[in-house]
Write a protein that holds these residues in place. Structure first.
Motif, PDB file in Angstrom:
ATOM      1  N   LYS A 144      -0.562   5.517  -3.733  1.00  0.00           N
ATOM      2  CA  LYS A 144      -1.707   5.149  -3.414  1.00  0.00           C
ATOM      3  C   LYS A 144      -2.202   3.275  -3.515  1.00  0.00           C
ATOM      4  O   LYS A 144      -1.167   3.567  -4.793  1.00  0.00           O
ATOM      5  N   TYR A 191      -4.541  -0.073  -3.609  1.00  0.00           N
ATOM      6  CA  TYR A 191      -6.083  -0.151  -3.044  1.00  0.00           C
ATOM      7  C   TYR A 191      -6.064  -2.127  -3.697  1.00  0.00           C
ATOM      8  O   TYR A 191      -5.375  -1.550  -4.658  1.00  0.00           O
ATOM      9  N   ASN A 237      -4.689   0.199   5.404  1.00  0.00           N
ATOM     10  CA  ASN A 237      -5.431  -0.276   6.864  1.00  0.00           C
ATOM     11  C   ASN A 237      -6.468  -0.174   6.874  1.00  0.00           C
ATOM     12  O   ASN A 237      -7.138  -1.490   7.586  1.00  0.00           O
ATOM     13  N   VAL A 238      -7.396   0.394   6.164  1.00  0.00           N
ATOM     14  CA  VAL A 238      -8.932  -0.022   6.503  1.00  0.00           C
ATOM     15  C   VAL A 238      -9.967  -0.689   5.103  1.00  0.00           C
ATOM     16  O   VAL A 238      -9.588  -0.929   4.326  1.00  0.00           O
ATOM     17  N   VAL A 239     -10.758  -1.781   5.534  1.00  0.00           N
ATOM     18  CA  VAL A 239     -11.259  -2.789   4.895  1.00  0.00           C
ATOM     19  C   VAL A 239     -12.224  -2.181   4.515  1.00  0.00           C
ATOM     20  O   VAL A 239     -13.527  -1.919   5.779  1.00  0.00           O
ATOM     21  N   ILE A 240     -12.891  -1.799   3.534  1.00  0.00           N
ATOM     22  CA  ILE A 240     -14.460  -1.965   3.322  1.00  0.00           C
ATOM     23  C   ILE A 240     -15.442  -2.983   2.991  1.00  0.00           C
ATOM     24  O   ILE A 240     -14.825  -3.191   1.332  1.00  0.00           O
ATOM     25  N   GLU A 241     -16.312  -3.789   3.290  1.00  0.00           N
ATOM     26  CA  GLU A 241     -17.010  -4.337   1.864  1.00  0.00           C
ATOM     27  C   GLU A 241     -18.545  -3.836   2.213  1.00  0.00           C
ATOM     28  O   GLU A 241     -19.418  -3.222   2.931  1.00  0.00           O
ATOM     29  N   LYS A 242     -19.039  -4.083   1.022  1.00  0.00           N
ATOM     30  CA  LYS A 242     -19.799  -3.839   0.554  1.00  0.00           C
ATOM     31  C   LYS A 242     -21.011  -4.757  -0.094  1.00  0.00           C
ATOM     32  O   LYS A 242     -20.366  -5.725  -0.977  1.00  0.00           O
ATOM     33  N   THR A 279     -15.000  -6.211  -1.857  1.00  0.00           N
ATOM     34  CA  THR A 279     -13.973  -5.428  -0.792  1.00  0.00           C
ATOM     35  C   THR A 279     -13.059  -4.825  -1.298  1.00  0.00           C
ATOM     36  O   THR A 279     -12.604  -5.241  -2.572  1.00  0.00           O
ATOM     37  N   SER A 280     -13.122  -3.040  -0.330  1.00  0.00           N
ATOM     38  CA  SER A 280     -12.002  -2.277  -1.008  1.00  0.00           C
ATOM     39  C   SER A 280     -10.734  -2.587   0.569  1.00  0.00           C
ATOM     40  O   SER A 280     -11.224  -2.291   2.037  1.00  0.00           O
ATOM     41  N   PHE A 281      -9.307  -2.717   0.428  1.00  0.00           N
ATOM     42  CA  PHE A 281      -8.141  -2.739   0.924  1.00  0.00           C
ATOM     43  C   PHE A 281      -7.351  -1.875   0.688  1.00  0.00           C
ATOM     44  O   PHE A 281      -6.878  -1.804  -0.029  1.00  0.00           O
ATOM     45  N   ASP A 282      -7.428  -0.564   1.445  1.00  0.00           N
ATOM     46  CA  ASP A 282      -6.226   0.599   0.871  1.00  0.00           C
ATOM     47  C   ASP A 282      -4.561  -0.095   2.078  1.00  0.00           C
ATOM     48  O   ASP A 282      -3.166   1.012   2.154  1.00  0.00           O
TER      49      ASP A 282
END
Length: 185
Positions: free
Chosen positions: A82, A84, A105-110, A100-103
């Motif tokens: 995997k 990231y 497929n999905v971007v997560i911004e906190k 920001t985290s990107f795998d």
């Protein structure tokens, strides 16, 4: 001839980034729960890199979490992995902390209230579900975590023409302990 070699060595050393002695990976810890393989780890940066982030220099970390099968007389076999990408941005004037985290497929911004909480989230991975043991053969396995940070000051073309100059600011890896998957499949 000696002068030319020394001059070339000095020139090359100016472009080689600092070594990764200050960085380390804490973990990785592997847990088997209900036939699922979970991985947790964190990255510890040296004070120079932490200070750069705090002063507003964006930092992108690439994290690779790979599962390997152990073989006795052969090289270890890559099974799955995997990826990231973690980016951390600080605006010291506005006191904004964004990670920001990107795998893939999905971007997560906190957004965070403090630099320390952003750093803790951006540099750690907790209970990442890697795979289910029913998808694996009965054998010995281990998890390898690799973390790297690219040099921001080099143009993209430099890597093509000066292939001997590292494009990584640092690149470190660490293996977990070996664990057994019994009677899978």
């Amino acid at each position: 001839m000696l002068r030319i070699l020394l001059t070339l060595a000095l020139f090359i050393s100016l472009f080689i980034p600092a070594s990764a002695w200050g960085q380390e990976i804490s973990g990785p810890e592997v847990r088997l729960i209900n036939n699922d393989v979970f991985v947790s780890f964190s990255l510890v940066l040296d004070s120079k890199h932490v200070q750069e982030i705090k002063e507003g220099l964006d930092k992108e970390l690439k994290l690779y979490i790979d599962l390997f099968r152990v073989w006795k007389n052969w090289p270890d076999e890559f099974v799955l992995g995997k990826f990231y990408s973690r980016k951390m941005k600080v605006d010291p004037i506005k006191k904004e902390f964004v990670a920001t985290s990107f795998d893939g497929n999905v971007v997560i911004e906190k957004r965070f209230r403090s630099f320390e909480s952003m750093l803790a989230w951006g540099l750690s991975v907790r209970d990442l579900k890697l795979t289910n043991t029913r998808e694996l053969e009965a054998a010995q396995y281990f998890v390898r975590v690799t973390a790297e940070s690219k040099v921001r000051s080099l143009p993209a073309v430099v890597g093509q023409f000066l292939f001997f100059i590292s494009e990584n600011e640092f690149k470190i890896k660490k293996d977990s302990g070996v664990f057994a998957v019994e009677g899978a499949r």
